[in-house]
Motif scaffolding. Structure first.
Motif, PDB file in Angstrom:
ATOM      1  N   PRO A  59       0.785   2.945  -9.124  1.00 35.45           N
ATOM      2  CA  PRO A  59       0.903   2.551  -7.717  1.00 35.45           C
ATOM      3  C   PRO A  59       0.780   1.051  -7.488  1.00 35.45           C
ATOM      4  CG  PRO A  59      -1.331   3.250  -8.168  1.00 35.45           C
ATOM      5  CD  PRO A  59      -0.593   3.298  -9.488  1.00 35.45           C
ATOM      6  N   ALA A  60       1.535   0.246  -8.179  1.00 31.91           N
ATOM      7  CA  ALA A  60       1.525  -1.191  -7.945  1.00 31.91           C
ATOM      8  C   ALA A  60       1.858  -1.490  -6.485  1.00 31.91           C
ATOM      9  CB  ALA A  60       2.534  -1.881  -8.869  1.00 31.91           C
ATOM     10  N   THR A  61       1.322  -2.601  -5.984  1.00 28.40           N
ATOM     11  CA  THR A  61       1.531  -2.975  -4.587  1.00 28.40           C
ATOM     12  C   THR A  61       2.688  -3.962  -4.471  1.00 28.40           C
ATOM     13  OG1 THR A  61      -0.777  -2.611  -3.967  1.00 28.40           O
ATOM     14  CG2 THR A  61       0.497  -4.122  -2.586  1.00 28.40           C
TER      15      THR A  61
ATOM     16  N   ALA B 286       8.475   6.808  -5.297  1.00 26.91           N
ATOM     17  CA  ALA B 286       8.102   6.648  -6.698  1.00 26.91           C
ATOM     18  C   ALA B 286       6.614   6.353  -6.869  1.00 26.91           C
ATOM     19  CB  ALA B 286       8.922   5.521  -7.328  1.00 26.91           C
ATOM     20  N   GLY B 287       5.921   6.091  -5.770  1.00 29.46           N
ATOM     21  CA  GLY B 287       4.491   5.855  -5.830  1.00 29.46           C
ATOM     22  C   GLY B 287       4.057   4.419  -5.648  1.00 29.46           C
ATOM     23  N   TYR B 288       5.017   3.522  -5.382  1.00 30.19           N
ATOM     24  CA  TYR B 288       4.640   2.136  -5.108  1.00 30.19           C
ATOM     25  C   TYR B 288       4.057   2.034  -3.698  1.00 30.19           C
ATOM     26  CZ  TYR B 288       7.153   0.563  -9.241  1.00 30.19           C
ATOM     27  OH  TYR B 288       7.567   0.366 -10.536  1.00 30.19           O
ATOM     28  N   ARG B 289       3.098   1.141  -3.548  1.00 35.05           N
ATOM     29  CA  ARG B 289       2.517   0.875  -2.238  1.00 35.05           C
ATOM     30  C   ARG B 289       3.280  -0.299  -1.631  1.00 35.05           C
ATOM     31  NH1 ARG B 289      -2.033   1.559   0.858  1.00 35.05           N
ATOM     32  NH2 ARG B 289      -2.742  -0.258   2.045  1.00 35.05           N
ATOM     33  N   VAL B 290       3.819  -0.126  -0.437  1.00 29.43           N
ATOM     34  CA  VAL B 290       4.640  -1.143   0.212  1.00 29.43           C
ATOM     35  C   VAL B 290       3.866  -1.739   1.384  1.00 29.43           C
ATOM     36  CG1 VAL B 290       6.762  -1.596   1.501  1.00 29.43           C
ATOM     37  CG2 VAL B 290       6.804  -0.054  -0.486  1.00 29.43           C
ATOM     38  N   GLU B 291       3.652  -3.051   1.329  1.00 28.46           N
ATOM     39  CA  GLU B 291       2.928  -3.750   2.387  1.00 28.46           C
ATOM     40  C   GLU B 291       3.808  -4.863   2.955  1.00 28.46           C
ATOM     41  OE1 GLU B 291      -0.842  -5.070   0.888  1.00 28.46           O
ATOM     42  OE2 GLU B 291      -1.516  -3.025   0.397  1.00 28.46           O
ATOM     43  N   ILE B 292       3.888  -4.932   4.275  1.00 28.87           N
ATOM     44  CA  ILE B 292       4.703  -5.945   4.940  1.00 28.87           C
ATOM     45  C   ILE B 292       3.954  -7.275   4.956  1.00 28.87           C
ATOM     46  CG2 ILE B 292       5.911  -6.589   7.059  1.00 28.87           C
ATOM     47  CD1 ILE B 292       7.037  -4.092   5.642  1.00 28.87           C
ATOM     48  N   ALA B 293       4.643  -8.331   4.479  1.00 27.31           N
ATOM     49  CA  ALA B 293       4.038  -9.673   4.447  1.00 27.31           C
ATOM     50  C   ALA B 293       5.072 -10.670   4.970  1.00 27.31           C
ATOM     51  CB  ALA B 293       3.612 -10.033   3.027  1.00 27.31           C
ATOM     52  N   THR B 294       5.002 -10.947   6.263  1.00 28.33           N
ATOM     53  CA  THR B 294       5.982 -11.801   6.915  1.00 28.33           C
ATOM     54  C   THR B 294       5.334 -13.039   7.522  1.00 28.33           C
ATOM     55  OG1 THR B 294       7.634 -11.904   8.700  1.00 28.33           O
ATOM     56  CG2 THR B 294       5.756 -10.430   9.035  1.00 28.33           C
TER      57      THR B 294
ATOM     58  N   GLY C 138       1.330 -16.111  -2.266  1.00 33.45           N
ATOM     59  CA  GLY C 138       0.704 -15.764  -3.531  1.00 33.45           C
ATOM     60  C   GLY C 138      -0.776 -15.474  -3.389  1.00 33.45           C
ATOM     61  N   ALA C 139      -1.381 -15.927  -2.287  1.00 31.78           N
ATOM     62  CA  ALA C 139      -2.809 -15.702  -2.061  1.00 31.78           C
ATOM     63  C   ALA C 139      -3.111 -14.279  -1.606  1.00 31.78           C
ATOM     64  CB  ALA C 139      -3.332 -16.700  -1.036  1.00 31.78           C
ATOM     65  N   LEU C 140      -2.088 -13.546  -1.202  1.00 26.14           N
ATOM     66  CA  LEU C 140      -2.302 -12.163  -0.773  1.00 26.14           C
ATOM     67  C   LEU C 140      -2.541 -11.264  -1.980  1.00 26.14           C
ATOM     68  CD1 LEU C 140       0.560 -11.784   1.879  1.00 26.14           C
ATOM     69  CD2 LEU C 140      -1.899 -11.874   2.355  1.00 26.14           C
ATOM     70  N   PRO C 141      -3.380 -10.245  -1.835  1.00 24.12           N
ATOM     71  CA  PRO C 141      -3.542  -9.287  -2.933  1.00 24.12           C
ATOM     72  C   PRO C 141      -2.268  -8.460  -3.093  1.00 24.12           C
ATOM     73  CG  PRO C 141      -4.739  -8.548  -0.985  1.00 24.12           C
ATOM     74  CD  PRO C 141      -4.245  -9.932  -0.681  1.00 24.12           C
ATOM     75  N   GLY C 142      -1.884  -8.216  -4.313  1.00 21.08           N
ATOM     76  CA  GLY C 142      -0.682  -7.439  -4.568  1.00 21.08           C
ATOM     77  C   GLY C 142      -0.147  -7.736  -5.949  1.00 21.08           C
TER      78      GLY C 142
END
Length: 202
Positions: free
Chosen positions: A21-23, A105-113, A146-150
């Motif tokens: 489950p990569a982000t 597929a199990g990936y975690r999707v996070e919006i970063a705008t 790049g400072a966001l976790p993921g």
């Protein structure tokens, strides 16, 4: 993905080393939604400036008639006409199926705008209307994504992708006319959501 290895940019075919489950940090403008068609429509109708989206090859593309550049126009639209601007944007081709495939597929999707936070309700409403589901929405995004976790950033701006790579993440550049793959060495470069899906193996 197609081979775009010039000057260090890496876009080799195949799948990523990551596994669910990569982000996945997902940008909006230029990746999920197309901002330039409405921007060009606004310029033509309100200011008599006629441009095609493919002509805008830099975020500092000059608009002499307005004594500014395209970035200023986009910022003004975000602040002054957010309901129209963010509510009427067309989706990027293939994004519905692509995001759904990542999540299935199990990936975690996070919006970063980098849209201004005051407009996030409009962005969320558009995503809901489009049926694009996600796992989280970052309300405060630093200049350096790049400072966001993921684990990986999908973005159309080479600077953001370069920052993600510098922070130890994977970077996927969805190429637009203003994107510069040579400015984000090590990035995986895609020209479509179909190529992004092949990169992730989904």
């Amino acid at each position: 993905m197609s081979d775009r290895g010039d000057d260090g940019a890496d876009a080799e075919a195949g799948t990523t080393e990551m596994t669910p489950p990569a982000t996945v940090l997902l940008d909006l403008d230029g990746v999920v939604a197309q901002q330039l068609p409405l921007t060009c429509e606004y310029l033509a109708e309100e200011h008599g400036v006629h441009l095609e989206p493919h002509e805008i090859d830099d975020w500092s593309y000059p608009i002499p008639e307005l004594d500014g550049h395209i970035g200023h126009v986009i910022t003004d639209l975000m602040r002054e006409r957010p309901a129209w601007y963010f509510g009427e944007m067309p989706a990027v081709e293939g994004v519905h199926e692509g995001v759904a495939a990542l999540r299935e597929a199990g990936y975690r999707v996070e919006i970063a705008t980098h849209r201004i936070p005051e407009t996030h309700d409009h962005s969320k409403a558009w995503l809901a209307e489009q049926g694009i589901e996600y796992d989280a929405f970052h309300h405060e995004v630093p200049r350096d994504k790049g400072a966001l976790p993921g684990d990986v950033l999908i973005d159309d701006y080479h600077g953001n992708v370069a920052n993600a790579i510098a922070a130890g993440k994977h970077g996927v550049l969805l190429r637009q006319p203003y994107s510069d793959p040579t400015a984000c060495a090590g990035a995986h470069v895609a020209d479509s959501w179909g190529e992004i899906r092949r990169f992730f193996g989904v």
